[in-house]
Design an enzyme around this catalytic site. Structure first.
Site, PDB file in Angstrom:
ATOM      1  N   HIS A 101      37.065  55.149  42.996  1.00 55.71           N
ATOM      2  CA  HIS A 101      36.857  54.438  44.258  1.00 55.71           C
ATOM      3  C   HIS A 101      37.823  53.266  44.373  1.00 55.71           C
ATOM      4  O   HIS A 101      38.188  52.624  43.378  1.00 55.71           O
ATOM      5  CB  HIS A 101      35.405  53.983  44.414  1.00 55.71           C
ATOM      6  CG  HIS A 101      34.911  53.024  43.373  1.00 55.71           C
ATOM      7  ND1 HIS A 101      35.111  51.659  43.444  1.00 55.71           N
ATOM      8  CD2 HIS A 101      34.205  53.225  42.230  1.00 55.71           C
ATOM      9  CE1 HIS A 101      34.553  51.067  42.406  1.00 55.71           C
ATOM     10  NE2 HIS A 101      33.993  51.997  41.648  1.00 55.71           N
ATOM     11  N   ASP A 103      37.259  50.577  46.450  1.00 50.10           N
ATOM     12  CA  ASP A 103      36.615  49.329  46.854  1.00 50.10           C
ATOM     13  C   ASP A 103      36.125  48.529  45.659  1.00 50.10           C
ATOM     14  O   ASP A 103      36.008  49.041  44.539  1.00 50.10           O
ATOM     15  CB  ASP A 103      35.455  49.604  47.817  1.00 50.10           C
ATOM     16  CG  ASP A 103      34.353  50.458  47.198  1.00 50.10           C
ATOM     17  OD1 ASP A 103      34.692  51.419  46.477  1.00 50.10           O
ATOM     18  OD2 ASP A 103      33.164  50.172  47.435  1.00 50.10           O
ATOM     19  N   GLU A 161      32.086  52.881  47.576  1.00 52.60           N
ATOM     20  CA  GLU A 161      31.220  53.272  46.467  1.00 52.60           C
ATOM     21  C   GLU A 161      30.251  52.175  46.084  1.00 52.60           C
ATOM     22  O   GLU A 161      29.162  52.449  45.586  1.00 52.60           O
ATOM     23  CB  GLU A 161      32.082  53.663  45.255  1.00 52.60           C
ATOM     24  CG  GLU A 161      31.325  54.307  44.109  1.00 52.60           C
ATOM     25  CD  GLU A 161      30.753  53.311  43.099  1.00 52.60           C
ATOM     26  OE1 GLU A 161      29.932  53.730  42.263  1.00 52.60           O
ATOM     27  OE2 GLU A 161      31.131  52.114  43.146  1.00 52.60           O
ATOM     28  N   GLU A 190      35.772  55.703  36.051  1.00 50.05           N
ATOM     29  CA  GLU A 190      34.994  54.464  35.968  1.00 50.05           C
ATOM     30  C   GLU A 190      35.141  53.874  34.566  1.00 50.05           C
ATOM     31  O   GLU A 190      35.447  54.581  33.603  1.00 50.05           O
ATOM     32  CB  GLU A 190      33.518  54.759  36.237  1.00 50.05           C
ATOM     33  CG  GLU A 190      33.179  55.076  37.680  1.00 50.05           C
ATOM     34  CD  GLU A 190      32.828  53.835  38.489  1.00 50.05           C
ATOM     35  OE1 GLU A 190      33.086  52.712  38.000  1.00 50.05           O
ATOM     36  OE2 GLU A 190      32.311  53.993  39.603  1.00 50.05           O
ATOM     37  N   HIS A 364      31.455  43.718  38.127  1.00 48.56           N
ATOM     38  CA  HIS A 364      30.694  42.901  39.084  1.00 48.56           C
ATOM     39  C   HIS A 364      30.507  41.458  38.616  1.00 48.56           C
ATOM     40  O   HIS A 364      29.727  40.729  39.215  1.00 48.56           O
ATOM     41  CB  HIS A 364      29.321  43.522  39.397  1.00 48.56           C
ATOM     42  CG  HIS A 364      29.383  44.911  39.943  1.00 48.56           C
ATOM     43  ND1 HIS A 364      28.256  45.575  40.400  1.00 48.56           N
ATOM     44  CD2 HIS A 364      30.413  45.772  40.103  1.00 48.56           C
ATOM     45  CE1 HIS A 364      28.603  46.785  40.809  1.00 48.56           C
ATOM     46  NE2 HIS A 364      29.908  46.924  40.632  1.00 48.56           N
TER      47      HIS A 364
END
Length: 387
Positions: A101, A103, A161, A190, A364
């Protein structure tokens, strides 16, 4: 200007930034010139410096599309919204799908990219370094440099995502371009600590509800307290023993946790309702129906409402292409303890693994960073597997 650097361009484009993107002026608006044949580390740096918070992926999708069309003439390239797809059509006996992804989560004062260390100890810091622009960089490098791979290849760079599942770009691609998700193995790049994480856990969320009768707390004996009635629910959770099944030689760890409790009317009212929200993480040998049946058994006697669920993905390491990847990695695969988009591919019948640079524990976070050695290692392993 080094290959892969960004060219500042203060253009008169969109005036409102996507959610989480700093206002115009705090970060330059850039158009990017990506050198896909450059060191994947430099390509990572270039991608990270293109802000692409979910819903604001147009600039990075434009850059990826332009670079693939210009530098990878051996690939068929299509654009779907803010997703970019590319593939070989060499007539190979099998096809490998690589997905990532574009984003990121909202920027947290961690752009532009910074670097520490040097040489083999260099580290890249910034939003998206781990989740997952370093994985995207590896994919883009492979797309440009492997013109004659041993398997046909499909590259899927998709949007949205990191937000609600219904906006995930893979859903749109599956509806509009389903043949682009077909293959014999899916590799989702990932972060996985540069190790092969096979399959993934499933997840289910339920609400366990207790009821009572309202009364004034001065006359509590006239009511029935729904929060007190939830005590057996919490006791069952506290006494729960999760399974730790071994599947294809990999150990998964299940879990059952209360994640929220709500109830109460006012400071002087006996509450007539209490809701305990519970999240169940289950091994991929269970279906969604199995997981629901298990939770209803655990909370027998209580009202249970399923609010969300997603199936897991079996490791699939016995598939020929997956076995080749494990051999190329020269390391032992591990179980993926979490849910990722590998489950979407597994639902389509593809064995699927996670393999990408960086630690998932840093995703994150404001401290997000990736070791450049891991980026190069992942690129080397996938090159050995695919060349």
């Amino acid at each position: 200007m080094r290959s892969g650097e960004l060219v500042p361009a203060f253009s008169a484009g969109r005036t409102a930034a996507p959610p989480g993107v700093p206002p115009r002026g705090s970060l330059p608006v850039v158009t990017a010139s990506l050198d896909l044949t450059a060191d994947p580390v430099e390509l990572t740096a270039a991608l990270v410096d293109i802000p692409s918070v979910s819903g604001g992926e147009k600039a990075i999708a434009d850059a990826v599309e332009q670079a693939l069309r210009a530098q990878a003439p051996h690939l068929e390239v299509v654009r779907n919204g803010d997703a970019v797809l590319a593939r070989t059509n060499l007539g190979r006996a099998s096809r490998v799908v690589l997905a990532g992804h574009l984003d990121t989560v909202p920027i947290n004062d961690n752009l532009p990219l910074t670097r520490t260390g040097s040489g083999a100890d260099e580290i890249l810091h910034g939003c998206g370094t781990v989740d997952m622009k370093s994985g995207d960089a590896v994919m883009l490098h492979l797309a440009a440099t492997l013109a004659e791979p041993r398997h046909d290849l499909t590259f899927v760079f998709y949007d949205c995502e990191e937000i609600e599942a219904e906006r995930n770009g893979l859903n749109r691609i599956e509806r509009e371009l389903p043949d682009w998700l077909a293959g014999d193995l899916a590799v989702v790049c990932e972060p996985s600590n540069a190790a092969i994480e096979a399959g993934c856990q499933g997840t289910m969320r339920v609400e366990v509800r207790t009821t009572g009768t309202r009364a004034h707390t001065a006359r509590a004996w006239m009511g029935e307290n729904a929060i007190h009635a939830a005590q057996p629910v919490l006791q069952r959770l506290g006494e729960y023993t999760p399974r730790n099944p071994v599947i294809d030689g990999l150990q998964y760890r299940e879990g059952l946790q209360a994640v929220r409790i709500s109830g109460g009317v006012a400071g002087n009212v006996v509450p007539d309702e209490c809701v305990v929200a519970v999240n169940h993480r289950f091994a991929p040998d269970k279906s969604l129906d199995d997981a629901e049946a298990h939770l209803r058994e655990v909370f027998d006697g209580f009202e249970v409402t399923v609010t969300d669920g997603a199936p897991g993905a079996l490791p699939g390491l016995t598939a020929p292409a997956a076995a080749e990847l494990v051999e190329a990695s020269a390391s032992e695969p591990v179980a993926k303890l979490g849910w990722t988009d590998v489950a979407r591919f597994a639902a389509r019948g593809l064995p699927a693994v996670n393999f990408g640079p960086g630690s998932p524990t840093l995703a994150h976070t404001k401290q997000e960073h990736v070791a450049t050695a891991e980026i190069r290692h992942c690129a080397d392993v996938l090159t050995r597997f695919l060349r």
